[in-house]
Design a protein around this motif. Structure first.
Motif, PDB file in Angstrom:
ATOM      1  N   SER A   1       0.831  -1.205   0.000  1.00  0.00           N
ATOM      2  CA  SER A   1       0.000   0.000   0.000  1.00  0.00           C
ATOM      3  C   SER A   1       0.866   1.256   0.000  1.00  0.00           C
ATOM      4  O   SER A   1       2.004   1.246   0.473  1.00  0.00           O
ATOM      5  CB  SER A   1      -0.920   0.022   1.224  1.00  0.00           C
ATOM      6  OG  SER A   1      -0.181   0.282   2.405  1.00  0.00           O
TER       7      SER A   1
ATOM      8  N   ARG B   1       0.441   3.781   1.815  1.00  0.00           N
ATOM      9  CA  ARG B   1       0.646   4.221   3.193  1.00  0.00           C
ATOM     10  C   ARG B   1       1.969   3.678   3.762  1.00  0.00           C
ATOM     11  O   ARG B   1       2.656   4.373   4.522  1.00  0.00           O
ATOM     12  CB  ARG B   1      -0.523   3.757   4.066  1.00  0.00           C
ATOM     13  CG  ARG B   1      -0.472   4.301   5.494  1.00  0.00           C
ATOM     14  CD  ARG B   1      -1.631   3.750   6.302  1.00  0.00           C
ATOM     15  NE  ARG B   1      -2.897   4.177   5.752  1.00  0.00           N
ATOM     16  CZ  ARG B   1      -3.488   5.339   6.029  1.00  0.00           C
ATOM     17  NH1 ARG B   1      -2.903   6.195   6.830  1.00  0.00           N
ATOM     18  NH2 ARG B   1      -4.653   5.641   5.502  1.00  0.00           N
ATOM     19  N   GLN B   2       2.330   2.468   3.386  1.00  0.00           N
ATOM     20  CA  GLN B   2       3.569   1.875   3.904  1.00  0.00           C
ATOM     21  C   GLN B   2       4.800   2.607   3.370  1.00  0.00           C
ATOM     22  O   GLN B   2       5.763   2.845   4.106  1.00  0.00           O
ATOM     23  CB  GLN B   2       3.626   0.389   3.543  1.00  0.00           C
ATOM     24  CG  GLN B   2       2.611  -0.452   4.316  1.00  0.00           C
ATOM     25  CD  GLN B   2       2.519  -1.878   3.795  1.00  0.00           C
ATOM     26  OE1 GLN B   2       1.835  -2.155   2.815  1.00  0.00           O
ATOM     27  NE2 GLN B   2       3.234  -2.773   4.441  1.00  0.00           N
TER      28      GLN B   2
ATOM     29  N   GLN C   1       4.791   5.727   2.354  1.00  0.00           N
ATOM     30  CA  GLN C   1       4.753   7.049   2.983  1.00  0.00           C
ATOM     31  C   GLN C   1       5.374   7.003   4.379  1.00  0.00           C
ATOM     32  O   GLN C   1       6.082   7.921   4.793  1.00  0.00           O
ATOM     33  CB  GLN C   1       3.310   7.547   3.053  1.00  0.00           C
ATOM     34  CG  GLN C   1       2.740   7.920   1.690  1.00  0.00           C
ATOM     35  CD  GLN C   1       1.224   8.005   1.679  1.00  0.00           C
ATOM     36  OE1 GLN C   1       0.563   7.640   2.664  1.00  0.00           O
ATOM     37  NE2 GLN C   1       0.657   8.474   0.588  1.00  0.00           N
ATOM     38  N   SER C   2       5.106   5.923   5.102  1.00  0.00           N
ATOM     39  CA  SER C   2       5.668   5.752   6.434  1.00  0.00           C
ATOM     40  C   SER C   2       7.188   5.604   6.370  1.00  0.00           C
ATOM     41  O   SER C   2       7.914   6.168   7.204  1.00  0.00           O
ATOM     42  CB  SER C   2       5.044   4.522   7.111  1.00  0.00           C
ATOM     43  OG  SER C   2       5.609   4.297   8.381  1.00  0.00           O
TER      44      SER C   2
END
Length: 304
Positions: free
Chosen positions: A226, A228-229, A231-232
């Motif tokens: 994803s 989000r991963q 981005q983290s």
């Protein structure tokens, strides 16, 4: 409650946007929300369901009431401008289909807002990001995976959705890759040796058997990785390197464009590489470059 006729019109318009203009699912979802909220407001504001007849008779005053309601919350000028654009697009289509004058809606002015210019990283900072990504994870294969993704963003100018949308059967990556971007637009992207090597190294270390028609990049549970991963990961990297909050995955794509522009000045070619529908979108990078040069000028010129 929105009237059945308005719902039918909204849904038909969305179908037309997808079929005729190739709007992406994210765009269609935003359009659905924006127009539905507008129709719901008009229903409440007018005190009755707004069928196609009442919608055709909306006035400038009605539009001002909606704009005032939107502004009363925490909605930014940029978001309100986007909502108004969706409503105008819907009414332009509806007026053509139903044969009424949409001037009251189309003449509504969007709030002014300052366009955010891309914030590229310096070439050495971009290289430092790629080198640091690999050591963020305790699992070597995860570090290799994240390095491959970030390298594709910076080395090929891919959007994060485009990189994570790649399937296993597309690797080993070729020297030139065909990418289907926003709105189904196709473009050809050269793939740097560093990007091909990073993907090969990830595949060598990946402990999962990857299906040929399945995702190229997967998470620790074997599902498609994803955004989000990633981005983290970038958040951790920028904290470690002391980079600003603007150092996001998308900033790596902006850095790709800006560094190419500085080296070549060929705006049209960069437009094609990025998959921008309009040259004006790509021209934002010239503003970034000009701003950087002016900053250097003001700080160093003897007459400054």
């Amino acid at each position: 409650m929105i009237s059945p006729a308005s719902i039918e019109a909204r849904d038909s318009w969305l179908e037309a946007q997808k079929a005729l203009k190739g709007a992406s699912e994210n765009t269609l979802s935003a359009y659905f929300t924006d127009v539905s909220e507008f129709l719901a407001f008009m229903t409440e504001y007018k005190g009755e369901q707004q069928g196609l007849g009442p919608l055709a008779r909306l006035t400038v005053r009605d539009m001002r009431a909606w704009m005032a309601q939107m502004r009363s919350g925490d909605l930014s000028a940029r978001s309100l401008a986007r909502k108004l654009s969706a409503v105008k697009s819907f009414f332009r289509w509806l007026a053509e289909r139903e044969g009424f004058d949409p001037t009251a809606v189309l003449s509504t002015r969007a709030p002014k807002f300052q366009k955010k210019l891309p914030r590229p990283l310096a070439p050495d900072a971009a290289q430092a990001v790629i080198e640091t990504v690999e050591i963020q994870s305790k699992d070597a294969w995860v570090g290799a995976r994240d390095t491959a993704v970030i390298t594709l963003l910076y080395g090929c100018g891919l959007r994060i959705s485009e990189a994570l949308g790649l399937n296993r059967n597309e690797a080993p990556l070729p020297e030139v890759m065909r990418i289907i971007g926003k709105g189904g637009k196709e473009r050809i992207v050269p793939v740097l040796p560093a990007a091909r090597e990073a993907v090969d190294e990830y595949l060598r270390q990946c402990p999962y058997p990857l299906e040929q028609d399945g995702p190229l990049f997967i998470g620790v549970r074997g599902k498609r990785l994803s955004a989000r991963q990633i981005q983290s990961v970038m958040q951790n990297v920028r904290l470690q390197l002391g980079l600003p909050p603007t150092a996001t995955p998308h900033a790596m794509r902006h850095s790709f464009a800006t560094h190419l522009l500085e080296a070549s000045g060929d705006l049209r070619s960069i437009q094609e590489l990025l998959g921008h529908a309009s040259l004006s979108t790509t021209q934002a990078y010239t503003a970034v470059d000009t701003a950087r040069l002016m900053d250097v000028y003001n700080r160093t010129h003897p007459k400054a």
